[in-house]
Design a protein around this motif. Sequence first.
Motif, PDB file in Angstrom:
ATOM      1  N   PHE A  26     -38.293 123.909   9.591  1.00 61.72           N
ATOM      2  CA  PHE A  26     -39.611 123.958   8.961  1.00 61.72           C
ATOM      3  C   PHE A  26     -39.742 125.200   8.089  1.00 61.72           C
ATOM      4  N   ALA A  27     -39.332 126.354   8.627  1.00 62.31           N
ATOM      5  CA  ALA A  27     -39.413 127.601   7.858  1.00 62.31           C
ATOM      6  C   ALA A  27     -38.511 127.538   6.629  1.00 62.31           C
ATOM      7  N   ALA A  37     -42.852 134.096   0.634  1.00 64.28           N
ATOM      8  CA  ALA A  37     -44.098 134.576   1.217  1.00 64.28           C
ATOM      9  C   ALA A  37     -45.007 133.432   1.666  1.00 64.28           C
ATOM     10  N   ASP A  38     -44.452 132.260   1.905  1.00 59.21           N
ATOM     11  CA  ASP A  38     -45.260 131.105   2.298  1.00 59.21           C
ATOM     12  C   ASP A  38     -46.032 131.386   3.585  1.00 59.21           C
ATOM     13  N   ALA A  39     -47.325 131.185   3.534  1.00 54.59           N
ATOM     14  CA  ALA A  39     -48.194 131.507   4.669  1.00 54.59           C
ATOM     15  C   ALA A  39     -47.989 130.554   5.839  1.00 54.59           C
ATOM     16  N   ARG A  40     -47.703 129.291   5.580  1.00 49.78           N
ATOM     17  CA  ARG A  40     -47.505 128.339   6.677  1.00 49.78           C
ATOM     18  C   ARG A  40     -46.236 128.644   7.456  1.00 49.78           C
ATOM     19  N   ALA A  41     -45.185 129.026   6.755  1.00 46.11           N
ATOM     20  CA  ALA A  41     -43.953 129.415   7.449  1.00 46.11           C
ATOM     21  C   ALA A  41     -44.213 130.650   8.313  1.00 46.11           C
ATOM     22  N   ALA A  42     -44.913 131.628   7.755  1.00 49.75           N
ATOM     23  CA  ALA A  42     -45.230 132.846   8.498  1.00 49.75           C
ATOM     24  C   ALA A  42     -46.115 132.522   9.703  1.00 49.75           C
ATOM     25  N   HIS A  43     -47.110 131.667   9.510  1.00 50.22           N
ATOM     26  CA  HIS A  43     -48.011 131.302  10.605  1.00 50.22           C
ATOM     27  C   HIS A  43     -47.270 130.565  11.716  1.00 50.22           C
ATOM     28  N   THR A  44     -46.361 129.695  11.346  1.00 46.60           N
ATOM     29  CA  THR A  44     -45.585 128.959  12.344  1.00 46.60           C
ATOM     30  C   THR A  44     -44.732 129.916  13.169  1.00 46.60           C
TER      31      THR A  44
END
Length: 142
Positions: A26-27, A37-44
Amino acid sequence: MAETATLATALPHALPGCPHARIALFAIRRMGAHGLADARAAHTLFTVFGQDFRRPLVLMRTLMADLAAHAAGQIAIAPCCCARMTAAEFALLTILAQMEIAPEKARFLMSDLLGVRRVDGVLASAAAVAASFADEGRPITA
């Protein structure tokens, strides 16, 4: 019938059974499609690793940047919603899973994936990502 053949060719592998490999995938997909800097990858990664999310996140960003900088061609990455994997995604997850137990296999796969002979720097980034997942009790397995 032609659409089925094209889909099977473009996405020849099923998603990994390992939940940690799915997180890594996913990341990889998010950062590959939307930037480091994708926020969804960081949040996951924050959700999965808790307060220890920084190391896996920074190392995943480093790996993705190294892959982009050293690849001789494009590396095919499927959209996040896709229930199958490209051959390149499968190879990358295999590299992450094999780094500790079969480093020569990982080296050959990385060389094939990038289309270059000298892969030591990118391989070191992959080893660091694999170690960061394993150190937090989430080893990536094939």
